[in-house]
Scaffold this active site. Structure first.
Site, mmCIF file in Angstrom:
data_model
loop_
_atom_site.group_PDB
_atom_site.id
_atom_site.type_symbol
_atom_site.label_atom_id
_atom_site.label_comp_id
_atom_site.label_asym_id
_atom_site.label_seq_id
_atom_site.Cartn_x
_atom_site.Cartn_y
_atom_site.Cartn_z
ATOM 1 N N ARG A 33 0.845 -1.196 0.000
ATOM 2 C CA ARG A 33 0.000 0.000 0.000
ATOM 3 C C ARG A 33 0.879 1.243 0.000
ATOM 4 O O ARG A 33 1.841 1.334 0.762
ATOM 5 C CB ARG A 33 -0.889 0.001 1.246
ATOM 6 C CG ARG A 33 -1.649 1.314 1.485
ATOM 7 C CD ARG A 33 -2.503 1.202 2.733
ATOM 8 N NE ARG A 33 -3.147 2.440 3.127
ATOM 9 C CZ ARG A 33 -2.787 3.187 4.187
ATOM 10 N NH1 ARG A 33 -1.755 2.794 4.934
ATOM 11 N NH2 ARG A 33 -3.428 4.292 4.483
ATOM 12 N N ARG A 74 -8.611 18.619 9.387
ATOM 13 C CA ARG A 74 -7.586 18.671 10.415
ATOM 14 C C ARG A 74 -7.530 20.046 11.080
ATOM 15 O O ARG A 74 -7.921 21.051 10.486
ATOM 16 C CB ARG A 74 -6.201 18.362 9.812
ATOM 17 C CG ARG A 74 -6.075 16.953 9.250
ATOM 18 C CD ARG A 74 -4.668 16.692 8.745
ATOM 19 N NE ARG A 74 -4.545 15.361 8.163
ATOM 20 C CZ ARG A 74 -4.273 14.268 8.854
ATOM 21 N NH1 ARG A 74 -4.103 14.346 10.167
ATOM 22 N NH2 ARG A 74 -4.166 13.098 8.261
ATOM 23 N N LYS A 220 -13.265 2.852 0.868
ATOM 24 C CA LYS A 220 -12.930 2.817 2.288
ATOM 25 C C LYS A 220 -14.168 3.211 3.093
ATOM 26 O O LYS A 220 -14.713 4.297 2.910
ATOM 27 C CB LYS A 220 -11.768 3.763 2.580
ATOM 28 C CG LYS A 220 -10.461 3.304 1.935
ATOM 29 C CD LYS A 220 -9.357 4.323 2.129
ATOM 30 C CE LYS A 220 -8.948 4.461 3.571
ATOM 31 N NZ LYS A 220 -7.813 5.431 3.713
ATOM 32 N N THR A 278 -6.456 -1.038 9.959
ATOM 33 C CA THR A 278 -6.261 -0.052 11.024
ATOM 34 C C THR A 278 -5.952 -0.694 12.378
ATOM 35 O O THR A 278 -6.769 -1.437 12.929
ATOM 36 C CB THR A 278 -7.466 0.899 11.192
ATOM 37 O OG1 THR A 278 -7.917 1.334 9.917
ATOM 38 C CG2 THR A 278 -7.060 2.117 12.014
#
Length: 483
Positions: A33, A74, A220, A278
């Site tokens: 990945r 963020r 995702k 994860t």
């Protein structure tokens, strides 16, 4: 017996040493990945070229998964370093504050539109839920919050709204540039972050195809609203990734195990690949062995039927990337010995619209009930037939035999499927069978006396035309089936 569950390792500074990459191949990675949230295109291209060189050296296909950053929301940065937020205190998110001018009272955001998506009493979760803020007031461009769960807040931490509902589009301008880069790198899979609906997947596929890329699209699942239309998303995706970080923050940790099992089960029922990701072995970023909880986590993903398990920081920046892959390999192999992993009635009562899918189902039924079968060989143009086979739990290896390099890399993510280089032949059916068996013998995949199920199409080299199933014993005259 080869491991059936596939391992994806994220590349990063910890894997740049050629000796480390070589050891990762030996440890058993199946796919790599590239996380496009970090690093430059030049850095990524260098890593991809190293992987391709090692793949050629080992004559072993390895899939390339390129993961888009998406609209990550963020905080800005703090002028004098990290700040400490105290429970019961007040903290402000200011849409107009410069991104490098945060302090103990307030910080800017990369996503000013957040103010349109929230309301008083909403909970905002920062840094993967380590800090929780409750909105008390919205004053012009400022969101004034009470600190519910305090802690240290440093630069550029992610923000989620509990329950989801943020309006940010799945594809940012950066993602559009990165899609063109992924096409140039001939990515086998492109992962789309923060998918909300099927249209997000379709747009990513369109942009990838327009850029000349032929890879599959991975949705995702990390937004709460994606769960409301999950079947539509799965239907248009080549794979889904259960991205448990942001998803767990949005829906709550307690709900995550049930949702994970449901997502993997639904993907398999809909003939789609499932990736579990994860923090699977997060402690191995620093430690040389996983925790017992991490061992259980990986094993449970195998029991659920996931196609692949993914390592992120463990390999990209961890102290023990090779040990992390080796540990995951060991846990997967042990879990795969369990009877529930090797046999099931999954899809036994399903109805099929494609003949290649029906042949695949018939092959798996025969393999699981005719105890002498030791291997399945699927002559394939697109990988569709072996993918359908891989939806059925079995302990019997499925060999996807194809002359297409891209297809050989693609199938490396399918549970229990192993790519074999075999060019399409225009000879008789018997001659084709002889070539298939001989190729498997050369690969040490079978031996004299083994029984093999072969699936292929009458029209050689034509996608979607698998219509033949035969059972053959290695060493017998191939025109005859065993008794």
């Amino acid at each position: 017996m080869p491991r059936r569950t596939k391992i994806i390792a994220t590349l990063g500074p910890a894997t740049d040493d050629p000796a480390v990459l070589e050891a990762l191949f030996d440890a058993g990675l199946d796919a790599v990945r590239i996380n496009l949230s970090h690093g430059s295109h030049a850095e990524h291209e260098r890593r991809i070229r190293q992987v391709r060189e090692h793949s050629r050296k080992h004559t072993r296909p390895v899939a390339l998964l390129m993961d888009l950053q998406g609209p990550k929301i963020r905080t800005g940065r703090f002028a004098t370093g990290a700040v400490e937020l105290v429970e019961g205190g007040t903290f402000c998110l200011d849409m107009t504050r410069p991104l490098d001018a945060g302090d103990s009272q307030c910080v800017g955001l990369t996503y000013p539109e957040l103010i349109k998506d929230v309301a008083v009493d909403d909970l905002l979760l920062l840094d993967d839920g380590r800090i929780v803020l409750q909105i008390q007031q919205i004053q012009g461009p400022k969101i004034v919050c009470t600190v519910v769960v305090g802690g240290t807040l440093s630069d550029n931490k992610g923000i989620n709204r509990q329950g989801g509902g943020l309006s940010a589009k799945a594809l940012s301008e950066k993602d559009r540039v990165d899609i063109r880069f992924a096409a140039a790198m001939e990515a086998d899979y492109l992962a789309v972050s923060f998918v909300r609906e099927a249209a997000d997947v379709e747009e990513a596929r369109r942009l990838l195809r327009e850029a000349g890329g032929g890879g599959g699209i991975v949705a995702k699942i990390e937004r709460a609203e994606a769960l409301e239309c999950i079947e539509e998303i799965i239907r248009v995706s080549d794979a889904i990734m259960v991205a448990r970080g942001d998803l767990g923050v949005e829906i709550g940790d307690a709900e995550l195990p049930t949702v994970q099992k449901s997502l993997v089960r639904t993907a398999r029922e809909m003939n789609t690949v499932a990736i579990t990701a994860t923090q699977m072995m997060e402690s191995m970023i620093e430690n040389s062995i996983p925790t017992r909880a991490e061992v259980f986590d990986v094993a449970n993903a195998v029991f659920d039927g996931t196609d692949a398990v993914m390592l992120s920081g463990e390999t990209a920046m961890g102290a023990n990337p090779v040990k992390a892959v080796a540990a995951m390999d060991r846990v997967c192999r042990e879990a795969e010995k369990h009877k529930s992993v090797r046999r099931s009635r999954h899809r036994v009562d399903a109805e099929f619209l494609r003949r290649d899918e029906a042949i695949a189902m018939a092959a798996m039924y025969a393999a699981n009930h005719y105890l002498r079968v030791t291997a399945i060989a699927a002559l394939t143009e697109s990988g569709s037939t072996p993918k359908s086979m891989s939806r059925i739990s079995s302990g019997i290896p499925i060999y996807a035999m194809t002359g297409h390099r891209a297809v050989r890399r693609k199938v490396t993510l399918f549970r229990g499927v192993y790519p074999v280089n075999l060019q399409a032949t225009s000879g008789s059916s018997q001659k084709t069978n002889e070539i298939i068996i001989e190729t498997l013998l050369q690969c040490n995949a079978v031996k004299e006396g083994d029984v093999v199920i072969i699936t292929k199409g009458d029209a050689s080299g034509v996608e979607g035309h698998t219509n033949t199933l035969q059972i053959i014993r290695v060493g017998d005259h191939l025109a005859h089936s065993p008794n």
